[in-house]
Design an enzyme around this catalytic site. Structure first.
Site, PDB file in Angstrom:
ATOM      1  N   PHE A 194      25.984   5.646  51.056  1.00  0.00           N
ATOM      2  CA  PHE A 194      25.208   6.749  49.930  1.00  0.00           C
ATOM      3  C   PHE A 194      24.172   5.826  49.085  1.00  0.00           C
ATOM      4  O   PHE A 194      24.415   5.057  48.687  1.00  0.00           O
ATOM      5  CB  PHE A 194      26.442   7.215  49.114  1.00  0.00           C
ATOM      6  CG  PHE A 194      25.883   7.944  47.806  1.00  0.00           C
ATOM      7  CD1 PHE A 194      25.462   9.463  48.145  1.00  0.00           C
ATOM      8  CD2 PHE A 194      26.321   7.770  46.557  1.00  0.00           C
ATOM      9  CE1 PHE A 194      24.989  10.204  46.922  1.00  0.00           C
ATOM     10  CE2 PHE A 194      25.667   8.474  45.457  1.00  0.00           C
ATOM     11  CZ  PHE A 194      25.188   9.688  45.796  1.00  0.00           C
ATOM     12  N   GLN A 195      22.985   6.495  48.833  1.00  0.00           N
ATOM     13  CA  GLN A 195      21.931   5.831  48.102  1.00  0.00           C
ATOM     14  C   GLN A 195      21.733   4.622  48.791  1.00  0.00           C
ATOM     15  O   GLN A 195      20.999   3.602  47.909  1.00  0.00           O
ATOM     16  CB  GLN A 195      22.279   6.085  46.634  1.00  0.00           C
ATOM     17  CG  GLN A 195      22.394   7.357  46.193  1.00  0.00           C
ATOM     18  CD  GLN A 195      22.307   7.524  44.601  1.00  0.00           C
ATOM     19  OE1 GLN A 195      22.531   6.586  44.161  1.00  0.00           O
ATOM     20  NE2 GLN A 195      21.642   8.539  43.914  1.00  0.00           N
ATOM     21  N   LYS A 207      25.079  -4.847  44.769  1.00  0.00           N
ATOM     22  CA  LYS A 207      25.776  -4.676  43.858  1.00  0.00           C
ATOM     23  C   LYS A 207      27.072  -5.735  43.848  1.00  0.00           C
ATOM     24  O   LYS A 207      27.449  -6.015  42.394  1.00  0.00           O
ATOM     25  CB  LYS A 207      26.462  -3.051  43.819  1.00  0.00           C
ATOM     26  CG  LYS A 207      27.370  -2.762  42.865  1.00  0.00           C
ATOM     27  CD  LYS A 207      27.663  -1.200  42.693  1.00  0.00           C
ATOM     28  CE  LYS A 207      28.293  -1.100  41.063  1.00  0.00           C
ATOM     29  NZ  LYS A 207      28.758   0.306  40.901  1.00  0.00           N
TER      30      LYS A 207
END
Length: 555
Positions: free
Chosen positions: A112-113, A162
């Site tokens: 996702f993204q 991240k």
């Protein structure tokens, strides 16, 4: 000491003296935003769109000379920065774009993204990085700032996974090394040859580009002009490097340059090019550009030599250093006869515009008169951009901020916000057409959120003005999809976003409105209604040599 990746990012920003960041948060970059929450000494400007953040960082950088910083999350957040990064790249702007990506285990799985933003921006950056190892983060941040600001500046992207922003490693504070000017490429032979060429010239011309602004070489340039005793012309990017009020100045060169500049460059026997890349908008028909002249090019980037125009001689090195050396070695020249001819041409061929109605040039002259030339002018792209270049005299560098290379509609408002944040005590105007203003007018909400007192001037002619001009002159007046005659009310829109707004339709309304706007200390939008068929003159037809410069009378 042990710090998380997010803490290291913020500490490295502080190391580099960063006081402002423009950005928009999202999932993958939340750890960094959480750390920013603890550091109010770094001002964060939340823009309305990531593209606005990139343009604001760009305007901050151009107006201050420091690296601008923008941030975005992964996927669409990162890709929304791309146009701003490309704009900075084309105009050699030092900018750091920080994005975060999905965690290491999710890379390459269409998570996702997830977007390979380093791959996307590889052709559009001076350099970029993807950081997957916490131990390399601090060094990468430091390298990025050095690369962005050294030599020929440019944007650098740092993409951080991240999990790296959450991991911990040892961090030791470092004082950034001073970024030196490039001088080891300046050879004695190159300087000696340049001086010999200058001494032999009878009709020299000095052509100034954005490199002179970037190098902060205005003082050396002014001395050099006096030494060579030559008239001066410039590009969009070079405006302000040489004082536009100086008698040696002949106006801008190229497609919408003055007749004086275009004809004089076409007649000169030596063209000294200071930090310009010979854009096609400047040269016109390249095979006929400055055809009677020897060309001496001074540039920090060897890749620019003989790329668009073949030159006779060049000096590679920092422009400030090169000009300083030439000034010390060059004797004062005398070209009074040549100057007399050029100055006579300047008197005979001034810029002009219709005086019977409200026009863009009139508004620019009024802004110049009221600000006494002390404002920073940012622009969008189109007719209004050319009028801002032609009819406002820039006497200092970093006071005309525009998208020169990429020609980015929607650039100016974000850049205006960035310039005002970086120069809070200087009046900052953004000059837009109605077509450009539509593209990123949501950034008015950014200005009102932080009460950033910019003045947004919209030249509203209800058309895409520059495209219509081409359609009128070269496409048989077939106005295919360039008419914007709809029901948009810019005054109500501006007021809805919290700005003070005015509509101006007559010449006599311009001065009082501008004066009031400058005294308010809050964001202002001024809509100026002008004629849809006003044109930018002079003009060189695409593909024609620049000496075939025409005015409305010629047409």
């Amino acid at each position: 000491m042990q710090l998380t990746g997010s803490q290291i990012v913020v500490e490295c920003l502080k190391e580099q003296g960063v006081d402002t960041v423009f950005g928009y948060p999202g999932g993958t970059i939340l750890n960094i935003y959480d750390e920013l929450y603890r550091h109010p000494e770094i001002k964060h400007i939340l823009t309305s769109h990531e593209q606005g953040a990139a343009h604001a960082a760009d305007g901050y950088a151009r107006s201050t000379g420091k690296a601008g910083v923008c941030m975005a999350t992964s996927g669409p957040g990162a890709t929304n920065l791309v146009t701003g990064i490309a704009t900075a790249n084309m105009d050699s702007v030092p900018m750091i774009a920080i994005t975060c990506n999905v965690a290491n285990p999710l890379l390459g799985k269409d998570s996702f993204q997830e977007v390979d933003i380093a791959g996307v921006t590889m052709p559009l950056t001076k350099h970029n990085f993807i950081v997957k190892d916490i131990t390399k983060l601090a060094d990468t941040m430091r390298r990025a700032f050095k690369i962005a600001q050294s030599g020929r500046p440019g944007p650098v992207l740092i993409d951080i996974t991240k999990d790296v922003t959450a991991a911990k490693t040892e961090y030791t504070k470092e004082v950034p090394a001073i970024i030196g000017r490039i001088g080891d490429t300046i050879t004695e032979d190159a300087v000696a040859d340049a001086i010999e060429i200058i001494k032999k010239a009878k009709k020299p011309m000095i052509f100034v580009g954005g490199g002179a602004v970037i190098a902060n070489a205005s003082q050396e340039l002014a001395e050099f002009v006096e030494k060579v005793d030559a008239p001066v012309t410039d590009t969009l990017m070079g405006k302000g490097a040489f004082d536009g009020n100086n008698p040696y100045y002949t106006g801008m060169l190229g497609m919408h340059g003055t007749k004086t500049a275009n004809l004089s460059v076409s007649e000169c026997d030596l063209l000294i090019v200071v930090g310009s890349r010979f854009s096609d908008r400047v040269t016109g028909n390249a095979s006929k550009f400055a055809s009677k002249a020897k060309i001496l090019q001074i540039d920090v980037d060897p890749a620019e030599v003989n790329k668009n125009i073949v030159v006779d001689h060049y000096i590679i090195g920092d422009i400030k250093l090169v000009l300083d050396i030439l000034n010390k070695k060059l004797e004062k020249q005398d070209h009074s006869k040549w100057l007399e001819k050029v100055f006579a041409r300047k008197e005979e061929m001034p810029l002009s515009y219709p005086v019977d109605r409200l026009t863009g040039p009139y508004i620019m002259e009024k802004i110049l008169e009221i600000t006494k030339g002390e404002a920073i002018i940012t622009t969008e792209v189109g007719q209004h951009q050319m009028w801002a270049a032609q009819f406002y005299s820039y006497k200092k560098p970093r006071t005309f901020i525009t998208s020169g290379g990429l020609g980015t509609m929607g650039y100016g408002l974000g850049a205006c916000i960035g310039a005002k944040v970086g120069n809070p005590d200087v009046p900052v105007f953004n000059i837009a057409g109605d077509g450009c203003f539509r593209m990123n007018m949501n950034e008015i909400a950014t200005a009102t959120r932080y009460n950033i007192p910019i003045i947004q001037v919209v030249f509203n002619n209800n058309v895409l003005g520059m495209v219509r001009q081409w359609q009128t002159l070269f496409y048989g007046q077939r106005y295919s999809h360039t008419i914007l005659n709809d029901k948009v009310d810019f005054v109500k829109l501006a007021e809805a976003m919290g700005a003070k707004a005015y509509r101006v339709t007559k010449k006599e309304e311009v001065e009082p409105v501008i004066k009031e706007a400058m005294q308010l200390g809050e964001p202002v939008v001024i809509e100026c209604v002008i004629d849809c068929d006003d044109k930018v003159w002079p003009m060189v037809a695409p593909g024609a040599p620049i000496n075939q410069v025409m005015t409305e009378d010629d047409v």
